[in-house]
Structures are given as C-alpha cells and as structure tokens.
Scaffold this active site. Structure first.
Site, PDB file in Angstrom:
ATOM      1  N   GLY A  52       0.837  -1.190   0.000  1.00 33.84           N
ATOM      2  CA  GLY A  52       0.000   0.000   0.000  1.00 33.84           C
ATOM      3  C   GLY A  52       0.871   1.239   0.000  1.00 33.84           C
ATOM      4  O   GLY A  52       1.822   1.343   0.788  1.00 33.84           O
ATOM      5  N   ALA A  53       0.572   2.194  -0.885  1.00 35.38           N
ATOM      6  CA  ALA A  53       1.438   3.363  -1.030  1.00 35.38           C
ATOM      7  C   ALA A  53       1.594   4.114   0.283  1.00 35.38           C
ATOM      8  O   ALA A  53       2.703   4.472   0.685  1.00 35.38           O
ATOM      9  CB  ALA A  53       0.880   4.286  -2.114  1.00 35.38           C
ATOM     10  N   GLY A  73      12.236   7.986 -13.214  1.00 31.49           N
ATOM     11  CA  GLY A  73      12.787   6.660 -13.469  1.00 31.49           C
ATOM     12  C   GLY A  73      14.281   6.733 -13.679  1.00 31.49           C
ATOM     13  O   GLY A  73      15.036   7.242 -12.842  1.00 31.49           O
ATOM     14  N   GLY A 113      16.326  10.079 -13.095  1.00 25.02           N
ATOM     15  CA  GLY A 113      16.453  10.717 -11.791  1.00 25.02           C
ATOM     16  C   GLY A 113      15.195  11.465 -11.426  1.00 25.02           C
ATOM     17  O   GLY A 113      14.093  10.930 -11.500  1.00 25.02           O
ATOM     18  N   ASP A 136       7.602   5.374  -3.174  1.00 21.02           N
ATOM     19  CA  ASP A 136       7.203   5.423  -1.775  1.00 21.02           C
ATOM     20  C   ASP A 136       8.429   5.498  -0.878  1.00 21.02           C
ATOM     21  O   ASP A 136       8.446   6.229   0.120  1.00 21.02           O
ATOM     22  CB  ASP A 136       6.394   4.182  -1.399  1.00 21.02           C
ATOM     23  CG  ASP A 136       5.149   3.998  -2.243  1.00 21.02           C
ATOM     24  OD1 ASP A 136       4.616   5.003  -2.746  1.00 21.02           O
ATOM     25  OD2 ASP A 136       4.725   2.838  -2.404  1.00 21.02           O
TER      26      ASP A 136
END
Length: 333
Positions: A75-76, A261, A264, A292
């Site tokens: 879960g985020a 991604g 950076g 997260d």
C-alpha cells in the site's frame, strides 16, 4: 497500490529532490518554516495485501507462466510510513482502513516496522489487494482491488490525530473515491488550520485519467508539496515534457518533485525547474514502491532537520534500496 519511482526500472531507480529554496531556506540563509520539523509524520492512506508475481518469461496467454509468487504487506501510504520509520524517524503514524479479514496481520507488520497504526477495521469490505506482475526488467503492472482502502470515511478521522504532528502526507489513492476523497480533504484542511505542512502523492496515472486531472488538482489544492512521477505530471498538465509539467504544477503547489525513473528527478518551484538529481544505479529486481521509499526517506530526513540536498540524498538511497528487494516495504528490523 504501491508506487514505483517513475516511468522505468531496469538497472536504476530515479531519485529526486523534495525541497528547494521555497521550502528549506531562503537564499540569504533564513530558514523557511513552511515545512514542519521536530515532530511526528502522519500518513493518511492505504494498506494493501500485495501478491507479487515475478515472471522471467513473457506472459503466455491461456496457459501457464512460471513465476516466483509472494504475499506481502503493501500500500502506497503504508509503504511511505514504513520507509520513513526505517530511515530513522522516531514517530511515524498511519491512518488507514482495512478489512477485518487481514487487519490483525497488517497491524502487526506495521508495528514491527515501528509505525504506529490507527487501523480502522471494515466488517463489510475485504482488505485492498493488488496483484503485481513484475517482468524480467523489474517493471511492474498492477491489478488493483481497492477493497476497504477507499472506504476511509470522515467518521474515521479526528482532528486529534494531528496532535504532535509536524507534517501530514496523503496518499493520492484516497482521492479516487468520493468517501475517501472527502476524508483526505478534511485532513488537509485541518492540517492547514494548525499550520501543519502537507504533501500529496498523485499515486496513479490510470486512476487520475478516470477521475479527471482538474478534479484531482482541486481536491489536492492547498498542499505544500506535490510528488508525482513523470506520467502523472504530464497527465495533470497535458504537457508532454516532464520538466514543463513540473514547472506548470509549481504554479499551483509551492514545491513539485517529479521522479523520472532512469532520468532521476527534478524539482520545480514558483513556475520553474530549480534542480535535478541523477538516478542511483543499482541492479533492480522489483521497482514496486521505489517512489514510496523516496518519499518516506525524504520526509524523515526533512523532519529531522536535514536540508534539501541531504533529504534528497536520503531519498535517492532509499529508492535505490527499494528496487533491490521484492515488494514495496523495507526489511523489518
């Protein structure tokens, strides 16, 4: 409902900056008080049961594909809280709604991760579940059953949850259903009244598309920090370049950090890109939860008094660590 760092995975994970002149200090060295410090972090978000299936060969329709499958807590919102605690923040709290079917298991895992859970048990809906399909490049595809997570209601909220809190972080998944969106908005407005800073993670380009960018931005209005990945930033603005999207979003939010991604991350404030941070190279096995991890580590460092560069370095290190383990959580102590 876990977060990856950005649009790509492979051998690297995008780090990022959450800070900058408008947050961590003025150019003359005067500290900016808009970002809380010295207190607790309260995360209001989602707790999810993750079923992670890592398959090395392409999926074979209508037959079997060999995979390594594990059931993990995720879960985020919960991931951000766990990474913040793992990064050394002493007081991390989480408000979330889970099904009675798995509430005790999730609460025990959160406590072991040194997070103080305020778990609301739902007797009518099952715990949110995500099937995460992770390919040979460590990129993931999610199948999501939101279950109890988006049933977090205003009745579950109390202004007393902000006692002793320096910063409130809202998982964007709450914004994608009427009930939980009202709850997130209530928490945000109460935090503003108390002078508690707020960050929002948009969470899902797919769900933003369903809700509508305008409705999401309206619901998140008043947050101090927005933490989208590149796809989310583009969708929220309609601009094709992530840097342009970040700059545009920073006209609405004092600080915008966009993870890219393998590129950076970049920071925008007051309508322009202020800084860029390169990715940290690692051998990735699962990109789930890297964003997260960055958010949790960054917030922990910032609340501990770190400046922007120090907090960004902590976030990059956590994001890199996250993609070397399966699932979205750090190792348990």
């Amino acid at each position: 409902m876990s977060r990856a760092a950005g649009g790509g995975a492979g051998r690297n994970v995008g780090g990022g900056v959450r800070g900058g002149a408008s947050e961590g200090g003025d150019e003359d060295g005067t500290e900016d008080k808009r970002f809380g410090s010295g207190g607790a972090l309260l995360v209001v978000g989602d707790v999810v049961t993750d079923v992670v299936a890592r398959h090395r060969a392409p999926l074979a329709p209508a037959t079997d594909t060999a995979a390594d499958i594990r059931t993990l807590p995720g879960g985020a919102g919960a991931n951000v809280a766990c990474w913040a605690a793992y990064s050394g923040l002493a007081d991390v709290r989480l408000l979330a709604r889970v099904g009675a079917d798995a509430g005790a298991w999730h609460e025990e895992r959160l406590r072991r991760a040194r997070v103080r859970p305020q778990v609301v048990l739902d007797e009518e809906a099952v715990t949110a579940t995500v099937i995460s399909l992770v390919d040979a490049a460590a990129e993931r595809t999610f199948l999501t059953d939101s279950g109890a997570a988006l049933r977090l209601s205003p009745a579950d909220w109390s202004a007393s949850f902000l006692d002793g809190v320096a910063h409130l972080h809202l998982s964007g998944y709450l914004f994608f259903a009427d009930t939980s969106r009202r709850t997130a908005r209530l928490a945000l407005l109460e935090a503003r009244k108390r002078g508690v800073t707020v960050s929002v993670d948009p969470a899902s380009a797919g769900f933003i598309a369903g809700l509508g960018a305008g409705r999401f931005l309206e619901a998140a209005a008043g947050a101090d920090v927005l933490l989208p990945n590149a796809d989310e930033a583009r969708l929220l603005t309609g601009l094709p370049e992530a840097a342009d999207a970040a700059a545009e979003l920073s006209r609405r939010f004092p600080l915008v950090a966009v993870t890219l991604g393998s590129g950076g991350a970049l920071l925008a404030a007051a309508g322009s890109v202020r800084d860029r941070v390169p990715a940290t190279l690692v051998e990735a096995v699962d990109s789930t939860g890297a964003g997260d991890a960055f958010s949790g580590a960054f917030l922990a460092a910032r609340l501990a008094g770190a400046d922007d560069a120090q907090a960004a370095a902590a976030g990059c290190a956590a994001g890199a660590h996250a993609v070397t383990v399966v699932g979205g959580r750090p190792p348990l102590p």
